[in-house]
Write a protein that holds these residues in place. Structure first.
Motif, PDB file in Angstrom:
ATOM      1  N   SER A 156       0.828  -1.201   0.000  1.00 38.62           N
ATOM      2  CA  SER A 156       0.000   0.000   0.000  1.00 38.62           C
ATOM      3  C   SER A 156       0.867   1.258   0.000  1.00 38.62           C
ATOM      4  O   SER A 156       0.612   2.206  -0.745  1.00 38.62           O
ATOM      5  CB  SER A 156      -0.920  -0.014   1.227  1.00 38.62           C
ATOM      6  N   LEU A 157       1.906   1.259   0.828  1.00 39.22           N
ATOM      7  CA  LEU A 157       2.813   2.404   0.884  1.00 39.22           C
ATOM      8  C   LEU A 157       3.526   2.590  -0.455  1.00 39.22           C
ATOM      9  O   LEU A 157       3.664   3.711  -0.942  1.00 39.22           O
ATOM     10  CB  LEU A 157       3.825   2.227   2.007  1.00 39.22           C
TER      11      LEU A 157
ATOM     12  N   PHE B 226       4.538   5.642  -5.340  1.00 36.05           N
ATOM     13  CA  PHE B 226       4.579   5.664  -6.807  1.00 36.05           C
ATOM     14  C   PHE B 226       3.613   6.705  -7.346  1.00 36.05           C
ATOM     15  O   PHE B 226       3.924   7.443  -8.273  1.00 36.05           O
ATOM     16  CB  PHE B 226       4.251   4.301  -7.397  1.00 36.05           C
ATOM     17  N   SER B 227       2.437   6.762  -6.772  1.00 38.14           N
ATOM     18  CA  SER B 227       1.433   7.728  -7.207  1.00 38.14           C
ATOM     19  C   SER B 227       1.924   9.157  -6.975  1.00 38.14           C
ATOM     20  O   SER B 227       1.738  10.034  -7.817  1.00 38.14           O
ATOM     21  CB  SER B 227       0.124   7.491  -6.456  1.00 38.14           C
ATOM     22  N   ASP B 228       2.567   9.383  -5.839  1.00 41.05           N
ATOM     23  CA  ASP B 228       3.073  10.717  -5.519  1.00 41.05           C
ATOM     24  C   ASP B 228       4.176  11.167  -6.466  1.00 41.05           C
ATOM     25  O   ASP B 228       4.170  12.291  -6.959  1.00 41.05           O
ATOM     26  CB  ASP B 228       3.605  10.770  -4.085  1.00 41.05           C
TER      27      ASP B 228
ATOM     28  N   ALA C 278       7.355  16.196 -10.059  1.00 33.88           N
ATOM     29  CA  ALA C 278       8.174  15.552  -9.030  1.00 33.88           C
ATOM     30  C   ALA C 278       9.453  14.991  -9.648  1.00 33.88           C
ATOM     31  O   ALA C 278      10.545  15.164  -9.102  1.00 33.88           O
ATOM     32  CB  ALA C 278       7.380  14.457  -8.325  1.00 33.88           C
ATOM     33  N   LEU C 279       9.318  14.334 -10.790  1.00 35.21           N
ATOM     34  CA  LEU C 279      10.491  13.772 -11.450  1.00 35.21           C
ATOM     35  C   LEU C 279      11.477  14.863 -11.866  1.00 35.21           C
ATOM     36  O   LEU C 279      12.689  14.711 -11.697  1.00 35.21           O
ATOM     37  CB  LEU C 279      10.074  12.940 -12.660  1.00 35.21           C
TER      38      LEU C 279
ATOM     39  N   ARG D 195       7.380  15.307   2.667  1.00 37.81           N
ATOM     40  CA  ARG D 195       6.557  14.400   3.480  1.00 37.81           C
ATOM     41  C   ARG D 195       7.000  12.955   3.304  1.00 37.81           C
ATOM     42  O   ARG D 195       7.030  12.180   4.259  1.00 37.81           O
ATOM     43  CB  ARG D 195       5.084  14.536   3.096  1.00 37.81           C
ATOM     44  N   ASN D 196       7.365  12.586   2.079  1.00 36.52           N
ATOM     45  CA  ASN D 196       7.802  11.229   1.793  1.00 36.52           C
ATOM     46  C   ASN D 196       9.279  11.003   2.108  1.00 36.52           C
ATOM     47  O   ASN D 196       9.808   9.920   1.853  1.00 36.52           O
ATOM     48  CB  ASN D 196       7.514  10.874   0.332  1.00 36.52           C
ATOM     49  N   GLY D 197       9.956  12.008   2.640  1.00 41.61           N
ATOM     50  CA  GLY D 197      11.344  11.851   3.047  1.00 41.61           C
ATOM     51  C   GLY D 197      12.345  11.848   1.918  1.00 41.61           C
ATOM     52  O   GLY D 197      13.466  11.364   2.067  1.00 41.61           O
TER      53      GLY D 197
END
Length: 129
Positions: free
Chosen positions: A20-21, A26-28, A34-35, A72-74
């Protein structure tokens, strides 16, 4: 992340949580901004305005949203320096550098397979019309 048979064991719960994480991350990060931010930061530390200048076409709002998500995702570290006005800098974290290496591998794969991809697209586009 493929189809799995779960037995309900504690190990299965850990696997489901990790899956799930992974889907969330991946979605984020699977968006062009982002890339591009990850690629632009590379091994550098940049201020917000420097990032905005280098990531062509990104709006202030989109840069802010993506930096917050990456933080947020580090994957990105935000450092606020106590000056007037405050100076804020962004840099990739160690996991962010790891993701950048993965992105670089994907770009290399694309380069290695570009002729095949382009030929497949031409075949698909002409054969479906």
């Amino acid at each position: 992340m493929g189809a799995r048979q779960y037995t309900g064991s504690p190990e299965d719960a850990d696997i489901r949580r990790a899956d799930s994480l992974a889907r969330e991350i991946f979605s984020d990060v699977a968006n062009k901004w982002a890339l591009l931010i990850i690629e632009t930061l590379g091994g550098r530390t940049l201020r917000f305005s420097g990032l905005r200048d280098e990531v062509q076409g990104i709006s202030h709002k989109m840069l802010t949203q993506n930096l917050r998500m990456l933080e947020r995702n580090g994957l990105v570290r935000r450092t606020v320096h106590p000056t007037v006005p405050p100076r804020v800098e962004y840099a990739l974290t160690e996991p962010g550098h790891g993701l950048r290496a993965t992105i670089d591998l994907m770009c290399g794969w694309t380069h290695d397979n570009i002729a095949h991809i382009e030929a497949s697209r031409r075949h698909f586009d002409t054969g479906r019309g």
